[in-house]
Every structure is written in C-alpha cells, then in structure tokens.
Design an enzyme around this catalytic site. Structure first.
Site, PDB file in Angstrom:
ATOM      1  N   ASP A 154    -107.666 -36.836  34.192  1.00  0.00           N
ATOM      2  CA  ASP A 154    -106.234 -37.088  33.988  1.00  0.00           C
ATOM      3  C   ASP A 154    -105.872 -38.463  34.538  1.00  0.00           C
ATOM      4  OD1 ASP A 154    -103.785 -34.952  33.266  1.00  0.00           O
ATOM      5  OD2 ASP A 154    -103.121 -36.736  34.363  1.00  0.00           O
ATOM      6  N   ASP A 195    -107.657 -43.481  32.851  1.00  0.00           N
ATOM      7  CA  ASP A 195    -106.821 -43.645  31.667  1.00  0.00           C
ATOM      8  C   ASP A 195    -107.728 -43.490  30.448  1.00  0.00           C
ATOM      9  OD1 ASP A 195    -105.302 -44.522  29.541  1.00  0.00           O
ATOM     10  OD2 ASP A 195    -104.454 -46.242  30.620  1.00  0.00           O
ATOM     11  N   VAL A 196    -107.455 -42.471  29.633  1.00  0.00           N
ATOM     12  CA  VAL A 196    -108.368 -42.191  28.513  1.00  0.00           C
ATOM     13  C   VAL A 196    -108.302 -43.243  27.410  1.00  0.00           C
ATOM     14  CG1 VAL A 196    -108.572 -39.698  28.858  1.00  0.00           C
ATOM     15  CG2 VAL A 196    -106.683 -40.585  27.463  1.00  0.00           C
ATOM     16  N   ASN A 214    -107.255 -33.549  24.965  1.00  0.00           N
ATOM     17  CA  ASN A 214    -105.979 -32.849  25.144  1.00  0.00           C
ATOM     18  C   ASN A 214    -104.848 -33.742  25.662  1.00  0.00           C
ATOM     19  OD1 ASN A 214    -104.269 -30.319  25.895  1.00  0.00           O
ATOM     20  ND2 ASN A 214    -104.565 -31.370  27.861  1.00  0.00           N
ATOM     21  N   TYR A 241     -95.593 -39.375  17.519  1.00  0.00           N
ATOM     22  CA  TYR A 241     -96.318 -38.143  17.858  1.00  0.00           C
ATOM     23  C   TYR A 241     -96.900 -37.511  16.589  1.00  0.00           C
ATOM     24  CZ  TYR A 241     -97.104 -33.571  20.118  1.00  0.00           C
ATOM     25  OH  TYR A 241     -97.664 -32.418  20.616  1.00  0.00           O
ATOM     26  N   LYS A 243    -100.804 -37.037  15.546  1.00  0.00           N
ATOM     27  CA  LYS A 243    -101.398 -35.705  15.382  1.00  0.00           C
ATOM     28  C   LYS A 243    -101.951 -35.500  13.965  1.00  0.00           C
ATOM     29  CE  LYS A 243    -100.599 -34.187  19.609  1.00  0.00           C
ATOM     30  NZ  LYS A 243    -101.699 -34.060  20.570  1.00  0.00           N
TER      31      LYS A 243
HETATM   32  P1  NAD Z   1     -98.414 -32.068  29.896  1.00  0.00           P
HETATM   33  O1  NAD Z   1     -97.411 -33.173  30.007  1.00  0.00           O
HETATM   34  O2  NAD Z   1     -98.264 -30.852  30.742  1.00  0.00           O
HETATM   35  O3  NAD Z   1     -99.890 -32.642  30.078  1.00  0.00           O
HETATM   36  C1  NAD Z   1    -100.321 -33.839  29.501  1.00  0.00           C
HETATM   37  C2  NAD Z   1    -101.283 -34.499  30.456  1.00  0.00           C
HETATM   38  O4  NAD Z   1    -101.846 -35.652  29.829  1.00  0.00           O
HETATM   39  C3  NAD Z   1    -100.599 -34.974  31.754  1.00  0.00           C
HETATM   40  O5  NAD Z   1    -101.221 -34.400  32.886  1.00  0.00           O
HETATM   41  C4  NAD Z   1    -100.759 -36.495  31.709  1.00  0.00           C
HETATM   42  O6  NAD Z   1    -100.939 -37.081  32.995  1.00  0.00           O
HETATM   43  C5  NAD Z   1    -102.006 -36.636  30.836  1.00  0.00           C
HETATM   44  N1  NAD Z   1    -102.094 -37.973  30.255  1.00  0.00           N
HETATM   45  C6  NAD Z   1    -101.134 -38.646  29.583  1.00  0.00           C
HETATM   46  N2  NAD Z   1    -101.561 -39.881  29.265  1.00  0.00           N
HETATM   47  C7  NAD Z   1    -102.835 -39.981  29.733  1.00  0.00           C
HETATM   48  C8  NAD Z   1    -103.802 -41.010  29.721  1.00  0.00           C
HETATM   49  N3  NAD Z   1    -103.540 -42.222  29.166  1.00  0.00           N
HETATM   50  N4  NAD Z   1    -104.999 -40.785  30.297  1.00  0.00           N
HETATM   51  C9  NAD Z   1    -105.275 -39.591  30.873  1.00  0.00           C
HETATM   52  N5  NAD Z   1    -104.387 -38.575  30.922  1.00  0.00           N
HETATM   53  C10 NAD Z   1    -103.172 -38.771  30.356  1.00  0.00           C
HETATM   54  O7  NAD Z   1     -98.405 -31.707  28.334  1.00  0.00           O
HETATM   55  P2  NAD Z   1     -98.966 -30.442  27.549  1.00  0.00           P
HETATM   56  O8  NAD Z   1     -97.816 -29.827  26.876  1.00  0.00           O
HETATM   57  O9  NAD Z   1     -99.885 -29.612  28.398  1.00  0.00           O
HETATM   58  O10 NAD Z   1     -99.789 -31.190  26.399  1.00  0.00           O
HETATM   59  C11 NAD Z   1    -101.182 -31.161  26.273  1.00  0.00           C
HETATM   60  C12 NAD Z   1    -101.549 -31.415  24.806  1.00  0.00           C
HETATM   61  O11 NAD Z   1    -101.040 -30.350  23.989  1.00  0.00           O
HETATM   62  C13 NAD Z   1    -100.948 -32.709  24.237  1.00  0.00           C
HETATM   63  O12 NAD Z   1    -101.894 -33.367  23.427  1.00  0.00           O
HETATM   64  C14 NAD Z   1     -99.793 -32.215  23.399  1.00  0.00           C
HETATM   65  O13 NAD Z   1     -99.481 -33.079  22.344  1.00  0.00           O
HETATM   66  C15 NAD Z   1    -100.361 -30.889  22.888  1.00  0.00           C
HETATM   67  N6  NAD Z   1     -99.327 -29.955  22.429  1.00  0.00           N
HETATM   68  C16 NAD Z   1     -98.382 -29.491  23.297  1.00  0.00           C
HETATM   69  C17 NAD Z   1     -97.422 -28.610  22.821  1.00  0.00           C
HETATM   70  C18 NAD Z   1     -96.375 -28.046  23.729  1.00  0.00           C
HETATM   71  O14 NAD Z   1     -95.513 -27.299  23.221  1.00  0.00           O
HETATM   72  N7  NAD Z   1     -96.366 -28.328  25.007  1.00  0.00           N
HETATM   73  C19 NAD Z   1     -97.424 -28.215  21.480  1.00  0.00           C
HETATM   74  C20 NAD Z   1     -98.394 -28.727  20.638  1.00  0.00           C
HETATM   75  C21 NAD Z   1     -99.356 -29.589  21.122  1.00  0.00           C
END
Ligand code: NAD
Length: 257
Positions: A36, A63-64, A90, A155, A159
């Site tokens: 992360d 940073d990914v 993710n 976004y 996706k």
């Molecule tokens: P979240 O905000 O809880 O977690 C996202 C994580 O990604 C965070 O911990 C952040 O620090 C990390 N991150 C962001 N940029 C980064 C980078 N450059 N390098 C490394 N880490 C980085 O969000 P979430 O809801 O758990 O989302 C996780 C995935 O699920 C995402 O890809 C999101 O698009 C997808 N998603 C979420 C939902 C939802 O309803 N929450 C729905 C569909 C898809």
C-alpha cells in the site's frame, strides 16, 4: 498433505477490500505481500492479519505507479520466496466531477493507479509466472468496468480499460498455466464510497443515505452493500485449482447490477 504456501501480492491492501482479500489468502495458508501507498498501515495490516489468522503476511509501503518499485518488489519476492504465484491488482481511488471540469492531473492519476499500475505489475510478474508454469492474476475492476454513471469519467475509463487488459493478458498467458480475470464489485461500504457519497449529497442537496439509494443502490437488485469478504471469496476461488479453466472473464460480485 500440506501444500506449499503460495506467494500472493495484494495492492491497496491496507484498504477495506484489499485487507479482506489479504486476510482470506493468509487464512488459506498463503504468504501475502500487503502492498500500500501508506506503508505504516500496510505494516499494521500485515501484523494484524498474521496475529489473528496465524498466517504469513508482510507489509510493503510503495507507490504502485512506480515501475522501479514494482520491479524491485517482484525481484525481492522471487529471491526471498522463490516466485510470485498470485497477483491481486486492487489499489484504487475515486474523483467525482463533471467531465468539462475534470482536472487533467486527477484524470492522469486515476488512470495511472487503476490501469497503468496493474499493467506494470502484470508485466513484471508474468515472466516469473511463465518460468513457474503457474500464475493467477486477479484485477479488481468494478461494475463500472461494464456500465457507467455520471461524474466518474476517469474511474470508469480506467475500469473499462482494466477489463480489456485482463482479456488480452488471458490470451497471451493461457498456455503457461496462468489465468487472468477481473472481479467487478458492486457497492462496498469503504472510505472510497463514503467520500463520493458526501460529495454527491452536497451536489444534490440531499442526505448521504438518500444519495446512496439515488446514485448507487437503485441500480442494484440486492439493495445492500456488498461485504469485502464476498469479494475476497471470489478472489480465493479464482486463485484455486478448480478455477484453472476460468480465464479472461470479468465476474460481477455486485448484488445484481
Ligand atoms: P480503499 O480506499 O479502502 O482502499 C484503497 C487502497 O488503495 C488504499 O489503502 C490506498 O492507500 C491504496 N492506494 C491508492 N493509491 C495507491 C498507490 N498509488 N499505490 C499503492 N496503494 C495505493 O478503497 P476500496 O473501496 O477498498 O477499493 C479497493 C478497490 O476496489 C479499488 O480498485 C476500487 O476501485 C474497487 N472497487 C471498490 C468498490 C467499493 O464500493 N468500495 C466498488 C467497486 C470496485
């Protein structure tokens, strides 16, 4: 017979969905690299997962979007653990704005994190997986990988692109024992969703609860948040032996959206 722990990379793994996915693999007996941007939370998440599941996890702050760091991570895991078996792309974030006001730097950043970064990790993990003759690549897309909503141009573009990347990589890697699939979650109660609900409720002059139903749940049959564990369960199955012939798919865990 006890099987050898697999080496699993989960990005954005300190977040809500990423930590649930990491926990599921650790409970399954695998080693998880909890990656992360927030290194402290990554280390804490890995510590909690190890402590609570008895499984193996280690935190990596990085940073990914940085190809150099991605290459180093894959090299480190290959030399320390003998390879990389499962990759879960993710990490993600959201920005809400009408397309004509969408800041170009936010557009670039969202595409970098949610499309370029998965490409980079796949690019560097695939040679290792090919040598192993085994690999599982799982890209966390979204229902917004197959549909659209207003104000989320970056976004949704990222996706949709991620689903296209998934299908291409599946075709290129199938004969090497590698599968590549996308998971498309519906609405999960996470900071990513709470932030956008706050903005949508302000924009529409309604409560967050009303914004949830107006913008998100009205499209969904189940009328409830999806649990992070439900996304994790799908990932675990996609990484399993019984899913060996599932590749190039984009699977909804959406509550019917
Ligand atoms: P979240 O905000 O809880 O977690 C996202 C994580 O990604 C965070 O911990 C952040 O620090 C990390 N991150 C962001 N940029 C980064 C980078 N450059 N390098 C490394 N880490 C980085 O969000 P979430 O809801 O758990 O989302 C996780 C995935 O699920 C995402 O890809 C999101 O698009 C997808 N998603 C979420 C939902 C939802 O309803 N929450 C729905 C569909 C898809």
């Amino acid at each position: 017979m006890k099987r050898k722990p697999r080496t699993v990379i989960v990005t954005g793994a300190a977040g809500t969905i990423g930590s649930a996915i990491s926990r599921a693999f650790a409970e399954n007996g695998d080693f998880v690299a909890v990656v992360d941007l927030d290194g402290e939370r990554a280390t804490r998440t890995a510590g909690n997962i190890s402590g609570e599941t008895g499984g193996e996890a280690a935190g990596f702050g990085m940073d990914v979007t940085d190809e150099h760091e991605i290459r180093r991570l894959v090299q480190h895991l290959t030399s320390e653990r003998g390879g990389v078996d499962v990759v879960v792309n993710n990490a993600g974030l959201q920005h809400i704005a009408p397309v004509e006001d969408f800041p170009t730097d936010r557009w670039n950043h969202l595409l970098n994190v949610m499309l370029t970064a998965p490409f980079l990790l796949i690019k560097h993990a695939v040679p290792v997986m090919k040598r192993q003759g085994f690999g599982r690549i799982i890209n966390i897309a979204s229902v917004h990988g197959r549909t659209a909503s207003p104000y989320k141009a970056a976004y949704i573009s990222a996706k949709h692109g991620l689903v296209g990347l998934t299908r291409t990589v599946a075709l290129e890697t199938a004969e090497h024992g590698i599968t590549c699939n996308a998971v498309m979650p519906g609405v999960v109660d996470t900071p990513l969703v709470r932030n956008q609900l706050r903005k949508l409720s302000e924009a529409d002059g309604i409560s967050e609860e009303e914004a949830l139903h107006k913008h998100l749940l009205h499209k969904q049959a189940l009328k409830r948040f999806i649990k992070p564990e439900e996304i994790a369960g799908c990932c675990l199955w996609l990484a399993s032996e019984t899913a060996a012939s599932v590749t190039g798919e984009a699977i909804g865990v959406s509550g019917g959206w």
